[in-house]
Design a protein around this motif. Structure first.
Motif, PDB file in Angstrom:
ATOM      1  N   TYR B  69       0.836  -1.217   0.000  1.00 19.26           N
ATOM      2  CA  TYR B  69       0.000   0.000   0.000  1.00 19.26           C
ATOM      3  C   TYR B  69       0.869   1.265   0.000  1.00 19.26           C
ATOM      4  O   TYR B  69       0.612   2.214  -0.744  1.00 19.26           O
ATOM      5  CB  TYR B  69      -0.922  -0.012   1.222  1.00 19.26           C
ATOM      6  CG  TYR B  69      -1.585   1.315   1.498  1.00 19.26           C
ATOM      7  CD1 TYR B  69      -2.614   1.785   0.688  1.00 19.26           C
ATOM      8  CD2 TYR B  69      -1.170   2.113   2.565  1.00 19.26           C
ATOM      9  CE1 TYR B  69      -3.220   3.018   0.935  1.00 19.26           C
ATOM     10  CE2 TYR B  69      -1.767   3.343   2.818  1.00 19.26           C
ATOM     11  CZ  TYR B  69      -2.791   3.788   2.004  1.00 19.26           C
ATOM     12  OH  TYR B  69      -3.377   5.000   2.241  1.00 19.26           O
ATOM     13  N   LEU B  70       1.909   1.249   0.822  1.00 22.66           N
ATOM     14  CA  LEU B  70       2.777   2.430   0.894  1.00 22.66           C
ATOM     15  C   LEU B  70       3.443   2.684  -0.459  1.00 22.66           C
ATOM     16  O   LEU B  70       3.581   3.834  -0.884  1.00 22.66           O
ATOM     17  CB  LEU B  70       3.832   2.248   1.993  1.00 22.66           C
ATOM     18  CG  LEU B  70       3.266   2.182   3.418  1.00 22.66           C
ATOM     19  CD1 LEU B  70       4.388   1.907   4.421  1.00 22.66           C
ATOM     20  CD2 LEU B  70       2.518   3.476   3.784  1.00 22.66           C
ATOM     21  N   ASP B  71       3.832   1.626  -1.141  1.00 18.47           N
ATOM     22  CA  ASP B  71       4.409   1.791  -2.478  1.00 18.47           C
ATOM     23  C   ASP B  71       3.407   2.439  -3.427  1.00 18.47           C
ATOM     24  O   ASP B  71       3.773   3.276  -4.251  1.00 18.47           O
ATOM     25  CB  ASP B  71       4.847   0.423  -3.041  1.00 18.47           C
ATOM     26  CG  ASP B  71       6.294   0.104  -2.703  1.00 18.47           C
ATOM     27  OD1 ASP B  71       7.003   0.989  -2.163  1.00 18.47           O
ATOM     28  OD2 ASP B  71       6.728  -1.017  -2.983  1.00 18.47           O
ATOM     29  N   GLU B  72       2.159   2.042  -3.294  1.00 15.72           N
ATOM     30  CA  GLU B  72       1.138   2.617  -4.186  1.00 15.72           C
ATOM     31  C   GLU B  72       0.966   4.114  -3.939  1.00 15.72           C
ATOM     32  O   GLU B  72       0.942   4.910  -4.880  1.00 15.72           O
ATOM     33  CB  GLU B  72      -0.206   1.885  -4.003  1.00 15.72           C
ATOM     34  CG  GLU B  72      -1.295   2.416  -4.946  1.00 15.72           C
ATOM     35  CD  GLU B  72      -2.623   1.677  -4.791  1.00 15.72           C
ATOM     36  OE1 GLU B  72      -2.600   0.444  -4.610  1.00 15.72           O
ATOM     37  OE2 GLU B  72      -3.684   2.338  -4.862  1.00 15.72           O
ATOM     38  N   ILE B  73       0.888   4.510  -2.659  1.00 14.96           N
ATOM     39  CA  ILE B  73       0.657   5.942  -2.391  1.00 14.96           C
ATOM     40  C   ILE B  73       1.940   6.762  -2.544  1.00 14.96           C
ATOM     41  O   ILE B  73       1.875   7.962  -2.777  1.00 14.96           O
ATOM     42  CB  ILE B  73       0.023   6.206  -0.999  1.00 14.96           C
ATOM     43  CG1 ILE B  73       0.948   5.761   0.144  1.00 14.96           C
ATOM     44  CG2 ILE B  73      -1.342   5.513  -0.880  1.00 14.96           C
ATOM     45  CD1 ILE B  73       0.476   6.255   1.514  1.00 14.96           C
ATOM     46  N   ALA B  74       3.090   6.120  -2.451  1.00 15.74           N
ATOM     47  CA  ALA B  74       4.351   6.867  -2.582  1.00 15.74           C
ATOM     48  C   ALA B  74       4.565   7.333  -4.013  1.00 15.74           C
ATOM     49  O   ALA B  74       5.187   8.370  -4.260  1.00 15.74           O
ATOM     50  CB  ALA B  74       5.523   6.003  -2.135  1.00 15.74           C
ATOM     51  N   ARG B  79       8.550   4.724  -4.554  1.00 12.92           N
ATOM     52  CA  ARG B  79       8.211   3.361  -4.150  1.00 12.92           C
ATOM     53  C   ARG B  79       9.467   2.522  -3.973  1.00 12.92           C
ATOM     54  O   ARG B  79      10.498   2.765  -4.617  1.00 12.92           O
ATOM     55  CB  ARG B  79       7.224   2.724  -5.129  1.00 12.92           C
ATOM     56  CG  ARG B  79       7.692   2.651  -6.568  1.00 12.92           C
ATOM     57  CD  ARG B  79       6.585   2.066  -7.461  1.00 12.92           C
ATOM     58  NE  ARG B  79       6.144   0.814  -6.915  1.00 12.92           N
ATOM     59  CZ  ARG B  79       4.887   0.366  -6.910  1.00 12.92           C
ATOM     60  NH1 ARG B  79       3.943   1.078  -7.477  1.00 12.92           N
ATOM     61  NH2 ARG B  79       4.576  -0.787  -6.373  1.00 12.92           N
ATOM     62  N   LEU B  80       9.400   1.511  -3.125  1.00  7.19           N
ATOM     63  CA  LEU B  80      10.587   0.731  -2.760  1.00  7.19           C
ATOM     64  C   LEU B  80      10.647  -0.613  -3.473  1.00  7.19           C
ATOM     65  O   LEU B  80      11.628  -1.340  -3.365  1.00  7.19           O
ATOM     66  CB  LEU B  80      10.627   0.551  -1.243  1.00  7.19           C
ATOM     67  CG  LEU B  80      10.767   1.888  -0.492  1.00  7.19           C
ATOM     68  CD1 LEU B  80      10.537   1.692   0.999  1.00  7.19           C
ATOM     69  CD2 LEU B  80      12.150   2.490  -0.745  1.00  7.19           C
ATOM     70  N   VAL B  81       9.573  -0.961  -4.165  1.00  7.16           N
ATOM     71  CA  VAL B  81       9.562  -2.133  -5.045  1.00  7.16           C
ATOM     72  C   VAL B  81       9.016  -1.628  -6.384  1.00  7.16           C
ATOM     73  O   VAL B  81       7.951  -0.997  -6.405  1.00  7.16           O
ATOM     74  CB  VAL B  81       8.645  -3.254  -4.514  1.00  7.16           C
ATOM     75  CG1 VAL B  81       8.698  -4.462  -5.440  1.00  7.16           C
ATOM     76  CG2 VAL B  81       9.019  -3.649  -3.088  1.00  7.16           C
ATOM     77  N   SER B  82       9.736  -1.871  -7.456  1.00  5.59           N
ATOM     78  CA  SER B  82       9.263  -1.408  -8.762  1.00  5.59           C
ATOM     79  C   SER B  82       7.883  -1.967  -9.038  1.00  5.59           C
ATOM     80  O   SER B  82       7.509  -3.016  -8.515  1.00  5.59           O
ATOM     81  CB  SER B  82      10.181  -1.875  -9.887  1.00  5.59           C
ATOM     82  OG  SER B  82      11.463  -2.103  -9.431  1.00  5.59           O
ATOM     83  N   GLU B  83       7.147  -1.291  -9.892  1.00  2.00           N
ATOM     84  CA  GLU B  83       5.751  -1.654 -10.089  1.00  2.00           C
ATOM     85  C   GLU B  83       5.588  -2.981 -10.827  1.00  2.00           C
ATOM     86  O   GLU B  83       4.607  -3.694 -10.607  1.00  2.00           O
ATOM     87  CB  GLU B  83       5.022  -0.536 -10.835  1.00  2.00           C
ATOM     88  CG  GLU B  83       3.527  -0.583 -10.605  1.00  2.00           C
ATOM     89  CD  GLU B  83       2.840   0.729 -10.986  1.00  2.00           C
ATOM     90  OE1 GLU B  83       3.535   1.700 -11.353  1.00  2.00           O
ATOM     91  OE2 GLU B  83       1.607   0.771 -10.921  1.00  2.00           O
ATOM     92  N   ARG B 157      18.314   3.302  -6.580  1.00  2.00           N
ATOM     93  CA  ARG B 157      18.259   3.815  -5.205  1.00  2.00           C
ATOM     94  C   ARG B 157      17.856   2.671  -4.280  1.00  2.00           C
ATOM     95  O   ARG B 157      17.580   1.559  -4.747  1.00  2.00           O
ATOM     96  CB  ARG B 157      17.289   4.998  -5.094  1.00  2.00           C
ATOM     97  CG  ARG B 157      15.925   4.704  -5.659  1.00  2.00           C
ATOM     98  CD  ARG B 157      15.029   5.946  -5.714  1.00  2.00           C
ATOM     99  NE  ARG B 157      13.775   5.624  -6.361  1.00  2.00           N
ATOM    100  CZ  ARG B 157      12.764   4.976  -5.788  1.00  2.00           C
ATOM    101  NH1 ARG B 157      12.853   4.587  -4.522  1.00  2.00           N
ATOM    102  NH2 ARG B 157      11.665   4.699  -6.456  1.00  2.00           N
ATOM    103  N   MET B 158      17.829   2.947  -2.994  1.00  2.00           N
ATOM    104  CA  MET B 158      17.520   1.901  -2.019  1.00  2.00           C
ATOM    105  C   MET B 158      16.159   1.257  -2.319  1.00  2.00           C
ATOM    106  O   MET B 158      15.195   1.951  -2.648  1.00  2.00           O
ATOM    107  CB  MET B 158      17.482   2.534  -0.627  1.00  2.00           C
ATOM    108  CG  MET B 158      17.349   1.510   0.502  1.00  2.00           C
ATOM    109  SD  MET B 158      16.966   2.339   2.076  1.00  2.00           S
ATOM    110  CE  MET B 158      18.489   3.232   2.358  1.00  2.00           C
ATOM    111  N   SER B 159      16.106  -0.070  -2.213  1.00  2.00           N
ATOM    112  CA  SER B 159      14.837  -0.784  -2.426  1.00  2.00           C
ATOM    113  C   SER B 159      14.451  -1.528  -1.155  1.00  2.00           C
ATOM    114  O   SER B 159      15.204  -1.578  -0.172  1.00  2.00           O
ATOM    115  CB  SER B 159      14.951  -1.774  -3.588  1.00  2.00           C
ATOM    116  OG  SER B 159      15.564  -2.978  -3.139  1.00  2.00           O
ATOM    117  N   GLN B 160      13.309  -2.153  -1.214  1.00  2.00           N
ATOM    118  CA  GLN B 160      12.839  -2.951  -0.077  1.00  2.00           C
ATOM    119  C   GLN B 160      13.792  -4.113   0.233  1.00  2.00           C
ATOM    120  O   GLN B 160      13.908  -4.545   1.383  1.00  2.00           O
ATOM    121  CB  GLN B 160      11.431  -3.488  -0.366  1.00  2.00           C
ATOM    122  CG  GLN B 160      10.756  -4.139   0.816  1.00  2.00           C
ATOM    123  CD  GLN B 160      10.696  -3.201   2.011  1.00  2.00           C
ATOM    124  OE1 GLN B 160      11.271  -3.477   3.060  1.00  2.00           O
ATOM    125  NE2 GLN B 160      10.029  -2.068   1.852  1.00  2.00           N
TER     126      GLN B 160
END
Lengths: 208, 208
Positions: B69-74, B79-83, B157-160
């Motif tokens: 969810y956080l990735d979606e709103i970010a 986002r920390l995981v590519s779509e 950049r930094m990812s999950q």
């Protein structure tokens, strides 16, 4: 693609049922991970199932991550979790509750499976069993309101919430028979029976 | 939004660090779930943390679902995981290995925490510990190739994958000190130290 793991694992089975619902052909490689870890480790350093080996040899691991990938390749008409928004959150919430109940049923079942009977710790079993019951009780209140052709998360067609609820309930009944889940969550029981009668579930039935 | 759970939980902490990295403000409600389950159950029928309570009262549960969810709103820039695609699969694979190692460290730690010492079952602890070591050994081979400013999954950049690897390693070292993880996975240890020195990690440090 090749799905590694046995259908008695609810994580493997929800993946197999999902593949069936999406109409994606696959080969089931029914490896019992505790008996033949050496068959799993090359695909997953954690030696856990399911692993999904793609045709180019790439292995995906963890049922949730595999299902995420399958949703992507299935496309908008066939995916089992909506791509975004409130419906995605709702489907994932119910899926997570069902999956969490499954996790706890596994913890209770493992307490008996992987240690001598004389050191089974009943308070820990009770702790986990209470979470199993709580999860299915929560889902039961939702299932109670469903019409004959309706789905758990209110989606137009079957979603991952339905698959994981039904597969999870079937599994929990098998490994925690003394919990009386069919009495405690009668609406989930009825819903699971409805799902288990469908082709995609029957094609991934747990071998007896 | 309000994040429920204590930072000693790696599931809570990877959520908190992710929020910090994405620059999303939140309030931490540091509820110890085993001592105060009644504070968690209203938000999560399974009584597990983290739960993320949104401003309208909706509660999201399970760190992976919350992070989705956080990735979606970010949005795409944060986002920390590519779509989608290969990068998404790769980030999720490393994240899953780190998270699986964390799960198994929890299983081993719980063996000591939730039962009398005389019925601790060492073979089960060894089984889980071996998976902890295997997970970090796998990640270590990847960390060994990283330059000073590079990230685990090769992202810009930094990812999950980075957050969960670092948070998971820090946690596993604390709860399984006898495993010698710093010697067995020295490159992960170095990478985790690099991450832990960053602001978003320090702002969600584990209270001593």
């Amino acid at each position: 693609m090749r799905l590694i793991g046995i259908l008695r694992s609810p994580y493997v089975r929800r993946t197999a049922v999902s593949l069936n619902v999406m109409g994606i052909p696959f080969e089931l490689d029914a490896v019992p991970v505790f008996d033949k870890p050496e068959r799993v480790t090359p695909h997953n350093p954690l030696t856990r199932v399911p692993a999904l080996v793609l045709d180019d040899g790439e292995a995906l691991i963890d049922s949730s991550v595999i299902l995420d990938y399958l949703d992507e390749i299935a496309g908008p008409e066939k995916r089992l979790v909506s791509e975004r928004g409130a419906e995605r959150r709702h489907v994932l919430k119910l899926t997570t509750v069902a999956l969490g109940a499954v996790d706890k049923a596994v913890w209770s079942a493992y307490e008996y499976r992987f240690r001598p009977a004389e050191i089974v710790h009943k308070p820990w079993v009770r702790h986990n069993d209470a979470q199993v019951v709580a999860g299915f009780t929560y889902l039961d209140a939702i299932a109670a309101k469903l019409g004959e052709n309706e789905w758990m998360a209110g989606t137009q067609r079957m979603s991952q919430a339905d698959i994981t609820t039904a597969v999870g309930f079937t599994f929990a009944q098998i490994v925690r028979p003394n919990l009386g889940l069919a009495e405690k969550a009668p609406n989930v029981a009825r819903f699971a029976a409805r799902c288990e009668a469908l082709g995609p579930f029957k094609a991934a039935a747990i071998p007896s």
